[in-house]
Motif scaffolding. Structure first.
Motif, PDB file in Angstrom:
ATOM      1  N   GLY A  46       0.821  -0.745  -0.259  1.00  0.00           N
ATOM      2  CA  GLY A  46      -0.077  -0.084  -0.014  1.00  0.00           C
ATOM      3  C   GLY A  46       0.648   1.426  -0.056  1.00  0.00           C
ATOM      4  O   GLY A  46       0.344   2.127  -0.947  1.00  0.00           O
ATOM      5  N   MET A  47       1.944   1.411   0.767  1.00  0.00           N
ATOM      6  CA  MET A  47       2.998   2.428   0.823  1.00  0.00           C
ATOM      7  C   MET A  47       3.795   2.473  -0.870  1.00  0.00           C
ATOM      8  O   MET A  47       3.968   3.583  -0.781  1.00  0.00           O
ATOM      9  N   GLN A  48       3.829   1.323  -0.877  1.00  0.00           N
ATOM     10  CA  GLN A  48       4.545   1.556  -2.331  1.00  0.00           C
ATOM     11  C   GLN A  48       3.911   1.778  -3.427  1.00  0.00           C
ATOM     12  O   GLN A  48       4.193   3.406  -3.807  1.00  0.00           O
ATOM     13  N   TYR A  49       2.236   1.820  -3.318  1.00  0.00           N
ATOM     14  CA  TYR A  49       1.611   2.002  -4.401  1.00  0.00           C
ATOM     15  C   TYR A  49       1.368   3.592  -4.286  1.00  0.00           C
ATOM     16  O   TYR A  49       1.239   4.149  -5.214  1.00  0.00           O
ATOM     17  N   SER A  50       1.576   4.220  -2.871  1.00  0.00           N
ATOM     18  CA  SER A  50       0.897   5.181  -3.144  1.00  0.00           C
ATOM     19  C   SER A  50       1.854   6.538  -3.270  1.00  0.00           C
ATOM     20  O   SER A  50       1.986   6.987  -3.597  1.00  0.00           O
ATOM     21  N   ALA A  51       3.531   6.305  -3.009  1.00  0.00           N
ATOM     22  CA  ALA A  51       4.965   6.537  -3.176  1.00  0.00           C
ATOM     23  C   ALA A  51       5.022   6.550  -4.726  1.00  0.00           C
ATOM     24  O   ALA A  51       5.024   7.866  -5.411  1.00  0.00           O
ATOM     25  N   ALA A  52       3.839   5.403  -5.479  1.00  0.00           N
ATOM     26  CA  ALA A  52       4.326   5.734  -6.975  1.00  0.00           C
ATOM     27  C   ALA A  52       3.277   6.333  -7.967  1.00  0.00           C
ATOM     28  O   ALA A  52       3.611   7.143  -8.331  1.00  0.00           O
ATOM     29  N   CYS A  53       2.182   6.219  -7.038  1.00  0.00           N
ATOM     30  CA  CYS A  53       1.073   7.486  -7.579  1.00  0.00           C
ATOM     31  C   CYS A  53       2.140   8.647  -7.897  1.00  0.00           C
ATOM     32  O   CYS A  53       1.140   9.525  -8.706  1.00  0.00           O
ATOM     33  N   HIS A  54       2.210   9.102  -6.125  1.00  0.00           N
ATOM     34  CA  HIS A  54       2.193  10.506  -6.458  1.00  0.00           C
ATOM     35  C   HIS A  54       3.492  10.692  -7.048  1.00  0.00           C
ATOM     36  O   HIS A  54       3.627  11.807  -7.653  1.00  0.00           O
ATOM     37  N   TRP A  55       4.424   9.787  -6.932  1.00  0.00           N
ATOM     38  CA  TRP A  55       5.804  10.447  -7.895  1.00  0.00           C
ATOM     39  C   TRP A  55       4.615  10.271  -9.555  1.00  0.00           C
ATOM     40  O   TRP A  55       5.851  11.183 -10.771  1.00  0.00           O
ATOM     41  N   ALA A  56       4.233   9.458  -9.836  1.00  0.00           N
ATOM     42  CA  ALA A  56       3.513   9.621 -11.301  1.00  0.00           C
ATOM     43  C   ALA A  56       2.895  10.760 -11.797  1.00  0.00           C
ATOM     44  O   ALA A  56       2.474  11.299 -13.075  1.00  0.00           O
ATOM     45  N   LEU A  57       2.036  10.706 -10.901  1.00  0.00           N
ATOM     46  CA  LEU A  57       1.444  12.158 -10.768  1.00  0.00           C
ATOM     47  C   LEU A  57       1.993  13.891 -11.253  1.00  0.00           C
ATOM     48  O   LEU A  57       1.951  14.643 -11.472  1.00  0.00           O
ATOM     49  N   THR A  58       3.819  13.384 -10.853  1.00  0.00           N
ATOM     50  CA  THR A  58       4.468  14.494 -10.703  1.00  0.00           C
ATOM     51  C   THR A  58       4.930  14.515 -12.010  1.00  0.00           C
ATOM     52  O   THR A  58       5.394  15.534 -12.740  1.00  0.00           O
ATOM     53  N   GLN A  59       5.235  13.638 -13.341  1.00  0.00           N
ATOM     54  CA  GLN A  59       5.384  13.250 -14.895  1.00  0.00           C
ATOM     55  C   GLN A  59       4.019  14.361 -15.480  1.00  0.00           C
ATOM     56  O   GLN A  59       5.108  14.484 -16.127  1.00  0.00           O
ATOM     57  N   PHE A  60       3.163  14.837 -14.837  1.00  0.00           N
ATOM     58  CA  PHE A  60       2.242  15.039 -15.682  1.00  0.00           C
ATOM     59  C   PHE A  60       2.338  17.127 -15.892  1.00  0.00           C
ATOM     60  O   PHE A  60       2.319  17.731 -16.112  1.00  0.00           O
ATOM     61  N   THR A  61       3.595  17.187 -15.079  1.00  0.00           N
ATOM     62  CA  THR A  61       3.555  18.918 -14.154  1.00  0.00           C
ATOM     63  C   THR A  61       5.146  19.217 -15.481  1.00  0.00           C
ATOM     64  O   THR A  61       5.256  20.172 -15.623  1.00  0.00           O
ATOM     65  N   GLY A  62       6.096  18.338 -16.092  1.00  0.00           N
ATOM     66  CA  GLY A  62       6.753  18.923 -17.033  1.00  0.00           C
ATOM     67  C   GLY A  62       8.279  18.568 -16.227  1.00  0.00           C
ATOM     68  O   GLY A  62       8.854  19.130 -17.236  1.00  0.00           O
ATOM     69  N   ALA A  63       7.805  18.574 -15.118  1.00  0.00           N
ATOM     70  CA  ALA A  63       9.180  19.118 -14.807  1.00  0.00           C
ATOM     71  C   ALA A  63      10.266  17.817 -13.686  1.00  0.00           C
ATOM     72  O   ALA A  63       9.666  17.050 -13.735  1.00  0.00           O
TER      73      ALA A  63
END
Length: 507
Positions: free
Chosen positions: A218-235
């Motif tokens: 669960g913690m791994q998935y939530s951290a990965a979702c946070h990382w995936a969302l940052t990819q949409f910022t273009g930074a």
């Protein structure tokens, strides 16, 4: 005496084969727009979403449960049945026609989805039979290809259109926004699961470096979702750093894909908002022009307010229901197809009258021509007066009420007012003789009517149809025998009696 052993020779077998092949070619499937197919398409959307959500979860190393076994068999059975459903669903041709012959459907399916569908279903059955667990093996990987069936989500637009049954620009904006958000959520889910899989792949990966391996999936998935969302910022935002080749490669492609998706999402919303603004500005400009016109001609305040309210309502109605004249692409459609369109639109309304119901069965070609060239729509708003007593119409038409309510009166006494409801008609007299309005017809609510042009109707029917001429004579004879009890409103009973008299007169 000889005994027939029932043994077929080669000639009988050939005849039997030709018979069954001919029977198969004559069989017909279901329409792709039928309710049965619509329900099945909704199930396809559910199962496609289920596959897209559950298949990437294999990378999290979740334990295999009884629920996974049951759903695995259910998914395999559904996609197996989908093959048979595809074999009986009609094909929409390039010209808009629907081909429902099973032989044609099977031939088309064999050249398109048959091989991938069969491979995917075989993989699902093999996966279940092998009892694969949570590990990502070869057989479960076959189901990853099932995500390609996300193309079926294009049917979601048709499903939503049939459920909402509206052409509201604002609703289209909301639906487009929801679809874009759902698409981004699915992509984030898939990218996060793949990122977890990479992080668990080796002891040098990010899940081990950050100590999240000990915190659970669960913690791994939530951290990965946070990382995936940052990819949409273009930074570039990665608190853990990319130390392995797999992490660096995957992060690069994720950043590129996220940037492209974010750009598409923003441009889509901007385009929709621009369309909303253009429609609003156009309507506002038209209303301002009307206000200036009324002020310039010193129109009374009461009438001006009524005109403005009517205009505002008309603009809202036009936005909610697009008039045929505004659909420019229909002008490019062939004349026979537009004739079929008008027939399907107007024929159900005309059939409320016994004469037109008989005419639809006796001479459908004439009814198609009437629907195509003699019928037009009329919109009324509350308190609109359609006609008054002793008024002579410049464009005589028979009127059918489609929706709303009308009130018909022949005197000033409210007790004698008659309410006209959908499915009823008035002014049929114009089709058979010259006529002057006998009463006043007022819209009690907003209403929509179909008007049949008397002039075009008479041109289409001509003088060579003896039964129609008999009906016209009977109708005029009825009017002449009515004395002073004349009305513009039609009667179903009188129309039925006239139709029977027509049949008796024509033998």
């Amino acid at each position: 005496s000889s005994v027939d052993l029932g043994i077929l020779n080669s000639e009988d077998v050939a005849t039997s084969s030709r018979y069954w092949c001919r029977r198969f070619r004559m069989q017909q499937g279901i329409l792709p727009t039928s309710k049965k197919r619509l329900v099945w398409d909704m199930l396809i959307i559910v199962f496609v979403l289920w596959d897209v959500v559950t298949i990437p979860l294999q990378f999290l190393g979740l334990p295999h449960t009884v629920f996974d076994v049951v759903t695995g068999w259910l998914v395999a059975v559904f996609w197996t049945l989908d093959i048979f459903a595809s074999l009986v669903t009609g094909i929409i041709q390039a010209d808009g026609a629907v081909d429902v012959e099973l032989a044609t459907i099977a031939n088309r399916y064999a050249r398109t989805w048959a091989v991938p569908d069969t491979a995917l279903v075989a993989g699902a059955w093999a996966d279940n039979l092998a009892g694969a667990g949570g590990a990502v093996g070869m057989l479960p990987m076959f189901r990853v290809v099932r995500m390609l069936r996300l193309l079926r989500l294009a049917r979601l637009q048709m499903v939503l259109s049939s459920l909402t049954d509206t052409n509201s620009v604002m609703l289209n904006l909301i639906l487009s926004f929801v679809k874009s958000v759902c698409a981004i959520a699915l992509v984030v889910h898939i990218v996060a699961c793949l990122w977890v899989g990479i992080g668990r792949n080796s002891e040098e990966a990010w899940a081990y470096r950050t100590g999240l391996m000990e915190d659970g999936q669960g913690m791994q998935y939530s951290a990965a979702c946070h990382w995936a969302l940052t990819q949409f910022t273009g930074a570039f935002a990665d608190p853990w750093g990319d130390h392995t080749l797999a992490e660096r490669t995957f992060a690069t492609f994720a950043l590129l894909g996220g940037f492209l998706m974010a750009t598409g999402f923003v441009s889509n919303i901007t385009s929709l908002m621009t369309q909303i603004s253009m429609v609003a500005n156009q309507q506002s400009s038209q209303l301002k022009s009307l206000t200036r016109y009324l002020q310039a001609h010193n129109i009374s305040k009461r009438l001006a307010e009524r005109l403005q309210r009517n205009a505002q309502h008309a603009l809202r109605s036009k936005t909610a229901s697009i008039p045929e004249a505004d659909i420019k692409v229909l002008k490019l459609v062939s004349e026979p197809l537009r004739k079929e369109l008008h027939f399907e639109l107007y024929q159900p309304v005309l059939r409320a009258h016994p004469f037109f119901r008989w005419l639809c069965d006796d001479d459908p070609a004439a009814v198609r021509q009437i629907c195509h060239t003699a019928v037009h729509e009329i919109s009324l708003f509350e308190a609109d007066v359609l006609f008054c007593p002793a008024e002579v119409s410049n464009l005589p038409c028979m009127l059918f009420l489609v929706s709303g309510k009308l009130v018909y009166t022949q005197s000033d006494e409210e007790e004698e007012a008659m309410q006209v409801k959908p499915g009823e008609w008035c002014c049929e007299h114009f089709l058979w003789t010259k006529w002057v309005y006998q009463g006043m017809l007022v819209a009690e609510t907003d209403a929509r009517l179909l008007a049949v042009s008397a002039r075009r109707f008479q041109e289409i029917m001509g003088a060579g149809k003896s039964k129609v001429a008999s009906y016209a004579k009977e109708y005029v004879r009825m009017l002449n025998g009515s004395g002073f009890e004349l009305s513009d409103i039609g009667s179903f009973t009188e129309a039925e009696n006239l139709l029977q008299s027509m049949h008796r007169a024509s033998g």
